[in-house]
Design a protein around this motif. Structure first.
Motif, mmCIF file in Angstrom:
data_model
loop_
_atom_site.group_PDB
_atom_site.id
_atom_site.type_symbol
_atom_site.label_atom_id
_atom_site.label_comp_id
_atom_site.label_asym_id
_atom_site.label_seq_id
_atom_site.Cartn_x
_atom_site.Cartn_y
_atom_site.Cartn_z
ATOM 1 N N LYS A 66 1.953 6.648 -6.753
ATOM 2 C CA LYS A 66 0.530 7.149 -7.193
ATOM 3 C C LYS A 66 -0.207 6.283 -8.317
ATOM 4 O O LYS A 66 -0.592 6.425 -9.343
ATOM 5 N N SER A 96 -9.760 1.972 -9.905
ATOM 6 C CA SER A 96 -8.504 1.668 -9.090
ATOM 7 C C SER A 96 -9.010 0.810 -7.831
ATOM 8 O O SER A 96 -8.340 -0.047 -7.402
ATOM 9 N N ASN A 97 -10.215 1.055 -7.332
ATOM 10 C CA ASN A 97 -10.588 0.100 -6.267
ATOM 11 C C ASN A 97 -10.757 -1.181 -6.676
ATOM 12 O O ASN A 97 -10.321 -2.089 -6.131
ATOM 13 N N GLU A 112 0.781 -1.164 0.006
ATOM 14 C CA GLU A 112 -0.030 0.112 -0.038
ATOM 15 C C GLU A 112 1.043 1.214 0.090
ATOM 16 O O GLU A 112 0.613 2.120 -0.577
ATOM 17 N N GLU A 113 1.935 1.189 0.882
ATOM 18 C CA GLU A 113 3.011 2.471 0.744
ATOM 19 C C GLU A 113 3.398 2.453 -0.843
ATOM 20 O O GLU A 113 3.599 3.779 -1.095
ATOM 21 N N MET A 134 -7.109 -2.831 -7.225
ATOM 22 C CA MET A 134 -6.325 -3.115 -6.040
ATOM 23 C C MET A 134 -7.076 -4.074 -5.474
ATOM 24 O O MET A 134 -6.381 -4.805 -4.701
ATOM 25 N N ARG A 166 -2.774 4.413 -8.050
ATOM 26 C CA ARG A 166 -4.454 4.594 -7.824
ATOM 27 C C ARG A 166 -4.684 5.618 -8.819
ATOM 28 O O ARG A 166 -5.707 5.604 -9.896
ATOM 29 N N GLU A 167 -4.104 6.882 -8.798
ATOM 30 C CA GLU A 167 -4.279 7.793 -9.721
ATOM 31 C C GLU A 167 -4.112 7.355 -11.253
ATOM 32 O O GLU A 167 -4.986 7.671 -12.075
ATOM 33 N N VAL A 207 2.160 1.555 -3.504
ATOM 34 C CA VAL A 207 1.069 2.075 -4.539
ATOM 35 C C VAL A 207 0.652 3.691 -4.123
ATOM 36 O O VAL A 207 0.395 4.336 -5.159
ATOM 37 N N ARG A 208 0.821 4.190 -2.901
ATOM 38 C CA ARG A 208 0.654 5.664 -2.604
ATOM 39 C C ARG A 208 1.925 6.401 -3.162
ATOM 40 O O ARG A 208 1.518 7.448 -3.909
ATOM 41 N N ARG A 209 3.224 6.020 -2.824
ATOM 42 C CA ARG A 209 4.158 6.609 -3.255
ATOM 43 C C ARG A 209 4.472 6.936 -5.034
ATOM 44 O O ARG A 209 4.548 8.159 -5.463
#
Length: 78
Positions: A33, A54-55, A26-27, A58, A35-36, A29-31
């Protein structure tokens, strides 16, 4: 594209579960980006009841992660 900064992982005395890798995924994926990027490249839902791409993607990633852990336990027990 700039390089990804290292993810800090600390030692813990707490009991670990088989889902210990999820926060790292998850970290990342966040870094990065992710999902975006998925939402930008895939179509938006056509109704007010649809879910974002993205939901959906994931959720599949987490299912594959869970399945791979189960598969690893099956291999090690046989």
């Amino acid at each position: 594209m700039k390089p990804i900064e290292p993810i800090k992982i600390q030692r813990s005395e707490e009991r670990l579960s088989n889902r210990i890798g999820l926060p790292i995924i998850e970290e990342l994926v966040r870094r990065v980006k992710i999902r975006e990027e998925i939402d930008k490249r895939f179509p938006k839902p056509g109704s007010n009841r649809g879910i974002r791409s993205s939901n959906y993607v994931m959720t599949l990633v987490y299912i594959f992660y869970r399945w791979s852990n189960s598969l690893g336990r099956c291999k090690s027990s046989s």
